[in-house]
Design an enzyme around this catalytic site. Sequence first.
Site, PDB file in Angstrom:
ATOM      1  N   LYS A  88       0.826  -1.054   0.127  1.00  0.00           N
ATOM      2  CA  LYS A  88      -0.167   0.069   0.021  1.00  0.00           C
ATOM      3  C   LYS A  88       0.938   1.297   0.001  1.00  0.00           C
ATOM      4  CE  LYS A  88      -4.268   1.160   2.221  1.00  0.00           C
ATOM      5  NZ  LYS A  88      -5.228   0.974   3.714  1.00  0.00           N
TER       6      LYS A  88
HETATM    7  O1  G3P Z   1      -9.300   1.914   4.328  1.00  0.00           O
HETATM    8  C1  G3P Z   1      -8.820   3.333   4.943  1.00  0.00           C
HETATM    9  C2  G3P Z   1      -9.351   3.697   6.272  1.00  0.00           C
HETATM   10  O2  G3P Z   1      -8.638   2.952   7.362  1.00  0.00           O
HETATM   11  C3  G3P Z   1      -9.455   4.953   6.609  1.00  0.00           C
HETATM   12  O3  G3P Z   1     -10.730   4.762   7.415  1.00  0.00           O
HETATM   13  O4  G3P Z   1     -12.527   5.608   9.134  1.00  0.00           O
HETATM   14  O5  G3P Z   1     -10.091   6.309   9.302  1.00  0.00           O
HETATM   15  O6  G3P Z   1     -11.353   7.157   7.575  1.00  0.00           O
HETATM   16  P1  G3P Z   1     -11.217   6.209   8.460  1.00  0.00           P
END
Ligand code: G3P
Length: 219
Positions: A88
């Site tokens: 990633k």
């Molecule tokens: O897949 C990306 C994710 O981990 C980010 O999620 O909820 O931190 O915006 P969030």
Amino acid sequence: MRFFIDTANLDQIREANDLGVLDGVTTNPSLMAKEGIKGEANIKQHYIDICNIVKGGDISAEVIATDYEGMIREGKELAALHKQIVVKVPCTKDGIKAIKHFTEIGIRTNCTLVFSVGQALLAAKAGATYVSPFIGRLDDISTDGVELVRQIVDVYRYYDYGTQVLAASIRHTMHIIQCMEAGADVATCPLSAILGLLKHPLTDIGLAKFLEDYKKVNG
Ligand code: G3P
């Protein structure tokens, strides 16, 4: 649409995997830190443990370096851990260059932190295996995250790019449905959002009635 779980929590990964519908896992440095996984050796072992739980699934492991050489070094080390690892890489100038290089040497990549069609275009041209638009974080700033997924899907189809659209930063069950309707190839979701797909009061009511009627006759 394939399902990935977006966590580094092994119990949650096992629970989702036991459902039999899990296709992979995405992690990021924040999710690893949330589980208290620290130190290079522990982090690498954690990725291997995840690969061994979700057999055959794609497991995203994120580079920490932000410069091209560092990304290449880290990405090669991560890819060497297990054949299921997808490296990633953030959508930056050095990140796009690194994705291009990884593509050329056969290492699969997930271009992360994508918030625009332009970024998605660069990820596809560099040959990324996946592009990760962060829909929840766009919603957080009053911008329609699902609409971005729809736009990326449309342009990728129009130009026949091979990069798969991996909807990320999914916060709830409705996001999953909306991403499916938008044509996302993959949705990476918290366990709660996946389990939310199961919930319907008529299912609970119907099942209770079936059991009640069975007992009336069978005791
Ligand atoms: O897949 C990306 C994710 O981990 C980010 O999620 O909820 O931190 O915006 P969030």
